[in-house]
Every structure is written in structure tokens, then in C-alpha cells.
Design a protein around this motif. Structure first.
Motif, PDB file in Angstrom:
ATOM      1  N   THR A 153      12.357   1.234   3.428  1.00 19.76           N
ATOM      2  CA  THR A 153      12.380   0.395   2.384  1.00 19.76           C
ATOM      3  C   THR A 153      12.339  -0.920   2.462  1.00 19.76           C
ATOM      4  O   THR A 153      11.540  -1.534   1.954  1.00 19.76           O
ATOM      5  CB  THR A 153      13.264   1.314   1.490  1.00 19.76           C
ATOM      6  N   LEU A 206       5.608  -6.355   3.937  1.00 25.73           N
ATOM      7  CA  LEU A 206       4.440  -6.243   3.041  1.00 25.73           C
ATOM      8  C   LEU A 206       4.548  -6.878   1.587  1.00 25.73           C
ATOM      9  O   LEU A 206       3.413  -6.975   0.930  1.00 25.73           O
ATOM     10  CB  LEU A 206       4.232  -4.560   2.808  1.00 25.73           C
ATOM     11  N   TYR A 245       4.061  -5.074  -7.290  1.00 29.01           N
ATOM     12  CA  TYR A 245       4.590  -3.889  -7.997  1.00 29.01           C
ATOM     13  C   TYR A 245       3.959  -2.450  -6.978  1.00 29.01           C
ATOM     14  O   TYR A 245       4.787  -1.649  -6.708  1.00 29.01           O
ATOM     15  CB  TYR A 245       3.736  -3.459  -9.253  1.00 29.01           C
ATOM     16  N   VAL A 246       2.810  -2.652  -6.324  1.00 27.96           N
ATOM     17  CA  VAL A 246       2.318  -1.614  -5.392  1.00 27.96           C
ATOM     18  C   VAL A 246       3.220  -1.349  -4.268  1.00 27.96           C
ATOM     19  O   VAL A 246       3.676  -0.317  -3.787  1.00 27.96           O
ATOM     20  CB  VAL A 246       1.024  -1.757  -4.982  1.00 27.96           C
ATOM     21  N   VAL A 247       3.514  -2.617  -3.617  1.00 31.82           N
ATOM     22  CA  VAL A 247       4.623  -2.600  -2.350  1.00 31.82           C
ATOM     23  C   VAL A 247       5.831  -2.110  -2.777  1.00 31.82           C
ATOM     24  O   VAL A 247       6.477  -1.226  -2.087  1.00 31.82           O
ATOM     25  CB  VAL A 247       4.588  -3.973  -1.983  1.00 31.82           C
ATOM     26  N   TYR A 304       9.387  -2.413   4.657  1.00 29.37           N
ATOM     27  CA  TYR A 304       8.329  -2.421   3.892  1.00 29.37           C
ATOM     28  C   TYR A 304       8.181  -3.574   2.749  1.00 29.37           C
ATOM     29  O   TYR A 304       7.312  -4.328   2.509  1.00 29.37           O
ATOM     30  CB  TYR A 304       7.870  -1.053   3.188  1.00 29.37           C
ATOM     31  N   ALA A 336       9.248   4.856  -2.229  1.00 32.12           N
ATOM     32  CA  ALA A 336       8.902   6.419  -1.790  1.00 32.12           C
ATOM     33  C   ALA A 336       9.376   6.493  -0.319  1.00 32.12           C
ATOM     34  O   ALA A 336       9.252   7.754   0.199  1.00 32.12           O
ATOM     35  CB  ALA A 336       7.411   6.455  -1.793  1.00 32.12           C
ATOM     36  N   GLN A 337       9.680   5.451   0.639  1.00 34.55           N
ATOM     37  CA  GLN A 337      10.215   5.917   1.660  1.00 34.55           C
ATOM     38  C   GLN A 337      11.428   6.565   1.882  1.00 34.55           C
ATOM     39  O   GLN A 337      12.145   6.749   0.996  1.00 34.55           O
ATOM     40  CB  GLN A 337      10.446   4.493   2.501  1.00 34.55           C
ATOM     41  N   MET A 382       6.796   0.116  -5.062  1.00 32.08           N
ATOM     42  CA  MET A 382       6.485   1.562  -5.421  1.00 32.08           C
ATOM     43  C   MET A 382       6.340   2.283  -4.177  1.00 32.08           C
ATOM     44  O   MET A 382       6.853   3.354  -3.726  1.00 32.08           O
ATOM     45  CB  MET A 382       5.199   2.056  -6.352  1.00 32.08           C
ATOM     46  N   PHE A 383       5.605   1.856  -3.195  1.00 33.96           N
ATOM     47  CA  PHE A 383       5.490   2.012  -1.985  1.00 33.96           C
ATOM     48  C   PHE A 383       6.814   2.192  -1.134  1.00 33.96           C
ATOM     49  O   PHE A 383       6.955   3.383  -0.363  1.00 33.96           O
ATOM     50  CB  PHE A 383       4.394   1.438  -1.162  1.00 33.96           C
ATOM     51  N   SER A 384       7.465   1.158  -1.055  1.00 31.02           N
ATOM     52  CA  SER A 384       8.808   1.017  -0.543  1.00 31.02           C
ATOM     53  C   SER A 384      10.003   1.960  -1.173  1.00 31.02           C
ATOM     54  O   SER A 384      10.642   2.449  -0.138  1.00 31.02           O
ATOM     55  CB  SER A 384       9.239  -0.308  -0.399  1.00 31.02           C
ATOM     56  N   TRP A 436       0.309  -6.676  -6.790  1.00 29.72           N
ATOM     57  CA  TRP A 436       0.581  -6.442  -5.425  1.00 29.72           C
ATOM     58  C   TRP A 436       2.199  -6.032  -5.065  1.00 29.72           C
ATOM     59  O   TRP A 436       2.536  -5.218  -4.225  1.00 29.72           O
ATOM     60  CB  TRP A 436       0.187  -7.567  -4.219  1.00 29.72           C
TER      61      TRP A 436
END
Length: 58
Positions: A25, A32, A10-12, A28, A18-19, A14-16, A8
Motif C-alpha cells: 500500500t 504511483l 483518487y485512482v492510486v 504504490y 486494495a493491496q 483506491m488501488f493502494s 489520478w
């Protein structure tokens, strides 16, 4: 359980990353990523403490 939390985070992360803005960033990543993990850790610690208390009382 720890593997799911690591996944979780790791996904957050990578998502942050990409902002487009630094504010998004941090938002998130904090709301999250960090806060849910801290909340889950706190709940697990309370449950473990209650079970130990019941075990000691018995």
C-alpha cells in the motif's frame, strides 16, 4: 490540469487500499501517487518561473 491530478490521486489511492499488505500500500501510494504529482508540480513551477523571467527581461 488539477482535476486530472485529483483523479489520478483518487485512482492510486483506491488501488493502494486494495493491496493485501501495508508495505505494498505504501509503495504504490508513494511511487504511483505522490512522486509523479510532485514531479509534475515541480516541472510546472519551473516553466512558470522561466516564462516570468522572459517576460521581465522583455
Amino acid at each position: 490540469m488539477y482535476l486530472a491530478l485529483i483523479g489520478w490521486l483518487y485512482v492510486v489511492l483506491m488501488f493502494s487500499i486494495a493491496q493485501e499488505s501495508v508495505v505494498a500500500t505504501v509503495f504504490y501510494l508513494l511511487f504511483l501517487g505522490v512522486l509523479p504529482v510532485v514531479l509534475i508540480g515541480w516541472m510546472r513551477r519551473v516553466r512558470r518561473r522561466e516564462r516570468a523571467q522572459e517576460r521581465d527581461d522583455a
